[in-house]
Design a protein around this motif. Structure first.
Motif, mmCIF file in Angstrom:
data_model
loop_
_atom_site.group_PDB
_atom_site.id
_atom_site.type_symbol
_atom_site.label_atom_id
_atom_site.label_comp_id
_atom_site.label_asym_id
_atom_site.label_seq_id
_atom_site.Cartn_x
_atom_site.Cartn_y
_atom_site.Cartn_z
ATOM 1 N N ILE A 193 -9.741 -17.565 -14.223
ATOM 2 C CA ILE A 193 -8.629 -17.501 -13.290
ATOM 3 C C ILE A 193 -9.065 -18.091 -11.946
ATOM 4 O O ILE A 193 -10.117 -17.727 -11.411
ATOM 5 N N PRO A 194 -8.280 -19.018 -11.389
ATOM 6 C CA PRO A 194 -8.663 -19.656 -10.113
ATOM 7 C C PRO A 194 -8.486 -18.682 -8.945
ATOM 8 O O PRO A 194 -7.512 -18.742 -8.201
ATOM 9 N N VAL A 195 -9.449 -17.794 -8.785
ATOM 10 C CA VAL A 195 -9.334 -16.734 -7.782
ATOM 11 C C VAL A 195 -9.197 -17.312 -6.377
ATOM 12 O O VAL A 195 -8.350 -16.887 -5.588
ATOM 13 N N ILE A 196 -10.038 -18.303 -6.050
ATOM 14 C CA ILE A 196 -9.992 -18.876 -4.706
ATOM 15 C C ILE A 196 -8.654 -19.566 -4.456
ATOM 16 O O ILE A 196 -8.085 -19.473 -3.358
ATOM 17 N N GLY A 197 -8.124 -20.215 -5.467
ATOM 18 C CA GLY A 197 -6.810 -20.832 -5.332
ATOM 19 C C GLY A 197 -5.725 -19.806 -5.061
ATOM 20 O O GLY A 197 -4.830 -20.016 -4.238
ATOM 21 N N LEU A 198 -5.803 -18.663 -5.749
ATOM 22 C CA LEU A 198 -4.823 -17.602 -5.535
ATOM 23 C C LEU A 198 -4.944 -17.014 -4.129
ATOM 24 O O LEU A 198 -3.936 -16.715 -3.478
ATOM 25 N N ILE A 199 -6.179 -16.849 -3.661
ATOM 26 C CA ILE A 199 -6.390 -16.296 -2.316
ATOM 27 C C ILE A 199 -5.827 -17.229 -1.251
ATOM 28 O O ILE A 199 -5.076 -16.818 -0.366
ATOM 29 N N VAL A 200 -6.185 -18.513 -1.344
ATOM 30 C CA VAL A 200 -5.711 -19.485 -0.356
ATOM 31 C C VAL A 200 -4.189 -19.612 -0.418
ATOM 32 O O VAL A 200 -3.502 -19.621 0.617
ATOM 33 N N GLY A 201 -3.640 -19.678 -1.629
ATOM 34 C CA GLY A 201 -2.192 -19.787 -1.773
ATOM 35 C C GLY A 201 -1.463 -18.581 -1.200
ATOM 36 O O GLY A 201 -0.441 -18.723 -0.514
ATOM 37 N N ALA A 202 -1.992 -17.372 -1.459
ATOM 38 C CA ALA A 202 -1.343 -16.153 -0.963
ATOM 39 C C ALA A 202 -1.391 -16.084 0.563
ATOM 40 O O ALA A 202 -0.389 -15.760 1.220
ATOM 41 N N LEU A 203 -2.554 -16.402 1.153
ATOM 42 C CA LEU A 203 -2.679 -16.346 2.608
ATOM 43 C C LEU A 203 -1.795 -17.412 3.267
ATOM 44 O O LEU A 203 -1.151 -17.154 4.293
ATOM 45 N N PHE A 204 -1.780 -18.595 2.687
ATOM 46 C CA PHE A 204 -0.975 -19.684 3.247
ATOM 47 C C PHE A 204 0.514 -19.364 3.131
ATOM 48 O O PHE A 204 1.303 -19.629 4.043
ATOM 49 N N PHE A 205 0.904 -18.768 2.010
ATOM 50 C CA PHE A 205 2.305 -18.382 1.818
ATOM 51 C C PHE A 205 2.701 -17.294 2.816
ATOM 52 O O PHE A 205 3.779 -17.337 3.412
ATOM 53 N N ALA A 206 1.815 -16.307 3.001
ATOM 54 C CA ALA A 206 2.093 -15.230 3.954
ATOM 55 C C ALA A 206 2.233 -15.771 5.369
ATOM 56 O O ALA A 206 3.095 -15.334 6.144
ATOM 57 N N ASN A 207 1.398 -16.754 5.717
ATOM 58 C CA ASN A 207 1.487 -17.354 7.055
ATOM 59 C C ASN A 207 2.826 -18.053 7.252
ATOM 60 O O ASN A 207 3.440 -17.959 8.323
ATOM 61 N N LEU A 218 9.608 -12.506 8.866
ATOM 62 C CA LEU A 218 9.210 -11.115 9.100
ATOM 63 C C LEU A 218 9.364 -10.724 10.564
ATOM 64 O O LEU A 218 9.237 -9.545 10.909
ATOM 65 N N GLY A 219 9.612 -11.703 11.427
ATOM 66 C CA GLY A 219 9.757 -11.431 12.846
ATOM 67 C C GLY A 219 8.443 -11.332 13.584
ATOM 68 O O GLY A 219 8.389 -10.762 14.679
ATOM 69 N N LEU A 220 7.368 -11.904 13.046
ATOM 70 C CA LEU A 220 6.044 -11.781 13.652
ATOM 71 C C LEU A 220 5.677 -12.963 14.534
ATOM 72 O O LEU A 220 5.130 -12.795 15.618
ATOM 73 N N LYS A 221 5.947 -14.196 14.076
ATOM 74 C CA LYS A 221 5.623 -15.378 14.876
ATOM 75 C C LYS A 221 6.336 -16.576 14.284
ATOM 76 O O LYS A 221 6.773 -16.557 13.121
ATOM 77 N N THR A 222 6.463 -17.632 15.085
ATOM 78 C CA THR A 222 7.008 -18.897 14.585
ATOM 79 C C THR A 222 5.994 -20.031 14.684
ATOM 80 O O THR A 222 6.113 -21.032 13.978
ATOM 81 N N ALA A 223 5.025 -19.903 15.574
ATOM 82 C CA ALA A 223 4.033 -20.966 15.747
ATOM 83 C C ALA A 223 3.033 -20.981 14.591
ATOM 84 O O ALA A 223 2.777 -19.962 13.963
ATOM 85 N N GLN A 224 2.476 -22.183 14.315
ATOM 86 C CA GLN A 224 1.447 -22.356 13.282
ATOM 87 C C GLN A 224 1.907 -21.864 11.906
ATOM 88 O O GLN A 224 1.165 -21.244 11.165
ATOM 89 N N THR A 225 3.169 -22.132 11.558
ATOM 90 C CA THR A 225 3.676 -21.697 10.254
ATOM 91 C C THR A 225 4.259 -22.873 9.471
ATOM 92 O O THR A 225 5.251 -22.727 8.787
ATOM 93 N N ILE A 226 3.622 -24.050 9.584
ATOM 94 C CA ILE A 226 4.083 -25.293 8.942
ATOM 95 C C ILE A 226 5.594 -25.471 9.099
ATOM 96 O O ILE A 226 6.359 -25.310 8.160
ATOM 97 N N ASN A 227 6.006 -25.827 10.315
ATOM 98 C CA ASN A 227 7.438 -25.960 10.605
ATOM 99 C C ASN A 227 8.108 -27.084 9.837
ATOM 100 O O ASN A 227 9.316 -27.057 9.623
ATOM 101 N N MET A 228 7.355 -28.111 9.423
ATOM 102 C CA MET A 228 7.860 -29.202 8.581
ATOM 103 C C MET A 228 9.099 -29.889 9.165
ATOM 104 O O MET A 228 9.951 -30.383 8.444
ATOM 105 N N PHE A 229 9.238 -29.922 10.499
ATOM 106 C CA PHE A 229 10.383 -30.560 11.157
ATOM 107 C C PHE A 229 11.692 -30.066 10.549
ATOM 108 O O PHE A 229 12.538 -30.842 10.123
#
Length: 348
Positions: free
Chosen positions: A274-288, A294-305
């Motif tokens: 199981i690609p554990v590191i891939g799951l960790i990076v994907g989960a953290l990136f998705f959460a960001n 969630l009402g926590l922040k808007t900056a540094q969240t891949i705004n993608m224009f």
């Protein structure tokens, strides 16, 4: 502007171009790139945020291999799923963030703004049909590419389509998107199977290029070409910078499209862990990327224009309203607090 960290990246990258199999030079490049990412913080560039996710995958893979005393090949084996996860999350929010009223409005949409900065003759194509095509075409193209990357047989088609799509975007003179495009090329390439990747490397076009680049005169030409790219980028000629990369990117894109598929007679892929590191990076990136909802922040969240607006207790997103946010950090405005601080305070 060319700061010392960017110049250091350029020097180490040229060294890696001369010795592409050197794990030590790759380590140096990743180290300097990490320092560069930290120095650029808290810049909200999509390129910087996606690069940070990819770097996280590399370092988790590197330290795991070091702790287990694994061969350097294990670093790449563990990093590949992390890079794939970062690209898929990027595509997800590249579509989901844009489901808002302002992006769907041709008057305010970032899609039409970027199109107006395209070079001639693309910029000459204007009108409601072009505006809505630019807006909804983004949903269709990015959605199809992301879905195709998840399905094994057409992955190389999706990879080639993703490269071509980002090449078109990077022709806009709005900003220097070619750095983001080359990063996306790397991440798309990670979806190739081992057999497909070997077929691309052994293809006639890539073999011919690699043979030429082994000769000193062509190595010198590549260095001169890269220095020319740097000059164009620093002077702000972003469209020409992208055009100058096409002699290398387009043959690679063709090789992926023509030879990157899984051969019919290829053996069944071996069962991998199981690609554990891939799951960790994907989960953290998705959460960001989910932080604005969630009402926590808007900056540094891949705004993608995406024209996404979730501040000041309001929301232009068509799925998540302001009432859906469990946290209230985005409800307050700095301007309102500033005016309150400047207002006269009654003295009792």
């Amino acid at each position: 502007p060319p700061t010392w960290d960017l110049l250091a990246i350029g020097v180490v990258a040229l060294a890696l171009r001369c010795r592409p199999s050197s794990s030590r030079i790759l380590f140096a490049l990743m180290s300097i790139s990490t320092v560069c990412t930290v120095l650029q913080a808290p810049i909200g560039s999509n390129h910087t945020i996606v690069r940070a996710a990819a770097l996280l995958g590399y370092w988790l893979s590197f330290f795991t291999a070091m702790a287990r005393n694994d061969h350097v090949d294990k670093v790449f084996e563990r990093f590949a799923p992390a890079g794939c996860a970062a690209l898929l999350v990027m595509y997800f929010y590249g579509v989901f963030h844009k489901i808002n009223a302002d992006f769907l409005n041709p008057i305010t949409s970032c899609a039409t703004a970027l199109w107006r900065e395209m070079p001639w003759p693309l910029a000459a194509m204007q009108g409601p049909v072009i505006d809505y095509s630019a807006i909804y075409g983004t949903f269709v193209v990015e959605g199809i590419i992301a879905a195709a990357l998840l399905y094994r047989p057409p992955r190389h088609f999706a990879g080639a389509a993703g490269i071509a799509f980002h090449l078109v975007l990077s022709r806009s003179s709005y900003s220097m998107y070619i750095s983001f495009t080359t990063l996306s090329i790397t991440l798309h390439s990670l979806f190739l199977s081992e057999n497909g990747a070997r077929a691309v490397l052994n293809s006639p076009v890539v073999t011919a290029v690699r043979a030429k680049l082994a000769e000193p005169i062509y190595k010198g030409l590549v260095v001169a070409w890269l220095l020319g790219l740097i000059s164009l980028a620093v002077s702000g000629n972003y469209t020409l910078t992208t055009v100058a990369t096409l002699p290398f990117i387009l043959p690679f894109c063709w090789a992926v499209l023509r030879y990157g598929g899984e051969p019919r007679d290829a053996a069944e892929p071996s069962r991998r862990s199981i690609p554990v590191i891939g799951l960790i990076v994907g989960a953290l990136f998705f959460a960001n990327g989910a932080m604005p909802y969630l009402g926590l922040k808007t900056a540094q969240t891949i705004n993608m224009f995406a024209n996404l607006r979730l501040e000041a207790g309001a929301s232009n997103h068509l799925v998540f309203s302001a009432d859906h946010r469990p946290f209230g950090y985005l409800d307050d405005e700095i301007g309102r607090h500033t005016s309150e601080l400047q207002s006269p305070v009654p003295i009792s």
